[in-house]
Design an enzyme around this catalytic site. Structure first.
Site, PDB file in Angstrom:
ATOM      1  CG  ASP A  93      -2.557   0.876   0.645  1.00  0.00           C
ATOM      2  OD1 ASP A  93      -2.337   1.249   0.180  1.00  0.00           O
ATOM      3  OD2 ASP A  93      -3.040   0.808   2.185  1.00  0.00           O
ATOM      4  CG  ASP A 119       0.296   8.224  -2.961  1.00  0.00           C
ATOM      5  OD1 ASP A 119       0.411   9.156  -3.679  1.00  0.00           O
ATOM      6  OD2 ASP A 119      -0.416   7.411  -1.958  1.00  0.00           O
TER       7      ASP A 119
HETATM    8 ZN    ZN Z   1      -4.754   4.177   0.636  1.00  0.00          ZN
END
Ligand code: ZN
Length: 289
Positions: free
Chosen positions: A80, A102
């Site tokens: 993540d 990300d």
């Molecule tokens: Zn998240």
């Protein structure tokens, strides 16, 4: 064993979403696995960079892999919110099934450029790995916040989403659609709920046709979640709700047994507490209620 891609494609076809739950210790992993096993639904376990630092990248990968193998069960592992290529490579080499790369804090052109390069590198390590890219602003920190950040300017538009998906060739898209990382105290108490921009989700789905993840879904209105899944959300992330349950269960185990020192007599309270939240969310995501 079906691959994560197959599981997601099937969820897309049947109109359900796959639950993604973060783990920070073995208690949470046991709870999530028990919940998924009880309901017989596939599940994704997530570990952010902070969680991976605590757990060990290779150690959590081996733990999840051992559950998948021993029980022949569709449990998958996601890296993540990975903010650097080095950290993404480490997870890919350890055997993670997917990576959330990300770079949403960067301008979209730079996000596209670096994400595209990262996909190439990661697929060279494991051609079956799924890479998720993120655009828009949904805040940071799966914890309890004093005030809500203003995320209205960071909502993802359908045009941006299409541009990003087309230019990067990303496997999964994580947009900002009213979702937010973490919870407010009022959400923990249940007196307020997060609300989603359902029209925006439908527009992004129509424009991209991509698999879409909803991050930061703890404390979201149940009906909004059902409608968001119907509008095209394929993965739903829950972390803060589990962390709240973990703390409550741990406190219960300690309070009820003030003299107890045996971990495996104290920690089952935390496992049960986390498991109940995971069951409730998995039932909703998989239309079992
Ligand atoms: Zn998240």
């Amino acid at each position: 064993m079906r691959s994560l891609r197959k599981v997601l494609e099937q969820a897309q076809t049947t109109g359900v979403a796959v639950g993604h739950f973060n783990v920070a210790d073995f208690v949470m992993l046991k709870a999530i696995f028990a919940a998924a096993q009880e309901l017989k639904v596939p599940v994704v376990v997530g570990a952010s960079e902070g969680e991976r630092k605590f757990l060990g990248v290779r150690q959590i990968a081996v733990l999840v892999q051992s559950l998948r193998d021993e029980f022949d069960f569709p449990i998958f592992l996601n890296a993540d919110h990975t903010h650097s290529l080095a950290s993404a490579i480490e997870a890919a080499k350890a055997g993670f099934d997917s990576i959330v790369f990300d770079l949403s804090a960067l301008p979209i052109e730079e996000n596209i450029r670096q994400t595209k390069a990262a996909i190439e590198t990661l697929k060279a390590i494991n051609p079956n790995i799924l890479v998720e890219g993120e655009i828009g602003d949904i805040g940071t920190g799966s914890e309890i916040h004093d005030t809500a950040p203003d995320l209205t300017k960071g909502l993802t538009t359908a045009e941006e989403a299409k541009q990003y998906v087309d230019a990067t060739g990303i496997d999964i898209l994580a947009p900002a659609v009213g979702n937010m990382h973490g919870m407010l105290q009022s959400m923990v108490q249940g007196s307020t709920k997060k609300r989603l921009d359902l029209a925006r989700i439908a527009q992004i789905k129509e424009a991209t046709g991509a698999l879409i993840t909803l991050h930061g879904a703890s404390g979201t209105d149940d009906e909004d979640l059902r409608k968001a899944i119907a509008a095209g959300i394929n993965i739903v992330h829950i972390n803060t709700e589990l962390r709240v349950a973990w703390r409550r269960g741990l406190e219960e185990g300690l309070t009820k047994q003030p003299q107890e020192v045996v971990p495996y007599k104290i920690l089952p309270f935390a496992i049960e507490s986390v498991k109940q939240v995971a069951i409730s969310r998995l039932k909703l995501f998989n239309k079992l209620t």
